[in-house]
Design a protein around this motif. Structure first.
Motif, PDB file in Angstrom:
ATOM      1  N   LEU A 169       2.399 -15.567  97.341  1.00 32.46           N
ATOM      2  CA  LEU A 169       3.686 -15.870  96.741  1.00 32.46           C
ATOM      3  C   LEU A 169       4.691 -14.777  97.038  1.00 32.46           C
ATOM      4  O   LEU A 169       5.864 -15.041  97.313  1.00 32.46           O
ATOM      5  N   GLY A 170       4.229 -13.515  97.000  1.00 32.62           N
ATOM      6  CA  GLY A 170       5.112 -12.389  97.281  1.00 32.62           C
ATOM      7  C   GLY A 170       5.675 -12.464  98.678  1.00 32.62           C
ATOM      8  O   GLY A 170       6.858 -12.234  98.908  1.00 32.62           O
ATOM      9  N   ARG A 171       4.827 -12.795  99.648  1.00 31.59           N
ATOM     10  CA  ARG A 171       5.290 -12.852 101.028  1.00 31.59           C
ATOM     11  C   ARG A 171       6.305 -13.970 101.228  1.00 31.59           C
ATOM     12  O   ARG A 171       7.212 -13.871 102.040  1.00 31.59           O
ATOM     13  N   LEU A 172       6.158 -15.064 100.458  1.00 36.16           N
ATOM     14  CA  LEU A 172       7.073 -16.183 100.611  1.00 36.16           C
ATOM     15  C   LEU A 172       8.395 -15.956  99.891  1.00 36.16           C
ATOM     16  O   LEU A 172       9.447 -16.381 100.365  1.00 36.16           O
ATOM     17  N   ASN A 173       8.356 -15.297  98.762  1.00 31.65           N
ATOM     18  CA  ASN A 173       9.518 -15.251  97.881  1.00 31.65           C
ATOM     19  C   ASN A 173      10.299 -13.951  97.909  1.00 31.65           C
ATOM     20  O   ASN A 173      11.314 -13.830  97.236  1.00 31.65           O
ATOM     21  N   THR A 174       9.843 -12.956  98.643  1.00 37.15           N
ATOM     22  CA  THR A 174      10.545 -11.683  98.677  1.00 37.15           C
ATOM     23  C   THR A 174      10.968 -11.346 100.101  1.00 37.15           C
ATOM     24  O   THR A 174      10.315 -11.745 101.060  1.00 37.15           O
ATOM     25  N   PRO A 175      12.084 -10.634 100.243  1.00 32.30           N
ATOM     26  CA  PRO A 175      12.529 -10.263 101.591  1.00 32.30           C
ATOM     27  C   PRO A 175      11.566  -9.263 102.224  1.00 32.30           C
ATOM     28  O   PRO A 175      10.785  -8.606 101.541  1.00 32.30           O
TER      29      PRO A 175
END
Length: 212
Positions: free
Chosen positions: A7-13
């Protein structure tokens, strides 16, 4: 079901400064060595700890742990001061040349100093945390802390304590608990846990946060 890291890789720059946080022997150096082969443009700053040990004439972590409380205080303060100064300089000079990867976060040093100095007052601990927070905030939302879990997914025995490092499991469990708590609740910046179970997998996981 997606794990937190996905989720972090998808939702954060993408991050342009990454701090690799983790106790001794969890594979940070192995991951860094792989990263340098996979992505030559990465600007890597190695840990400063062994350099400071050498300057102080110490060759083993056990020697530092055996110092008096006053000596341990002075020594750990020197390590933290050196880390903040050298890391700030490295990031300033290398940001823009490629993704910057730092071996250890400021909270690695705060948590270790808290662990090795049971005499530390609450006031001093809070002061160290604030200093680490201010340091992290200097580098904005483009920075990211990646936390190496402990226990590690491979066998842990006396061989994990190398010629310099002293890394019995009990010590690292206590240190990791402090480090994880600080990163999760006090860092005031982005963080993720690495989920892969091999150094190669973790290297690719780090890359996923810093390159397209």
């Amino acid at each position: 079901m997606m794990i937190r890291g996905e989720l972090g890789r998808l939702n954060t720059p993408k991050a342009d400064v990454v701090f690799l946080a983790g106790v001794g022997g969890v594979g940070k150096t192995s991951v860094i060595n792989i990263l340098k082969k996979l992505e030559p443009d990465i600007q890597v700053m190695p840990s400063i700890t062994r350099t400071v040990y050498a300057k102080m004439g110490l060759t083993e972590e056990k020697q530092a742990m055996a110092l008096t409380a006053e000596q341990r205080q002075e020594f750990q303060s020197l390590i933290f001061k050196t880390y903040l100064e050298e890391t700030a300089k490295f990031i300033t000079e290398n940001r823009g040349k490629g993704p910057v990867v730092i071996d250890r976060s400021p909270f690695d040093h705060v948590s270790y100093k808290t662990y090795i100095l049971p005499e530390m007052s609450v006031e001093e601990h809070v002061s160290l945390v604030i200093e680490a927070q201010n340091f992290m905030q200097r580098f904005g939302e483009e920075s990211l802390t990646l936390l190496f879990p402990f226990p590690v997914p491979w066998a842990w025995n006396s061989t994990n304590s190398d010629g310099m490092r002293y890394a019995p499991a009990g010590k690292n469990l206590a240190w990791h608990g402090l480090l994880a708590m600080l990163v999760e609740t006090r860092s005031h910046s982005r963080y993720e846990y690495l989920m892969s179970t091999t150094p190669m997998g973790r290297a690719y996981e780090v890359l996923s946060y810093i390159v397209d």
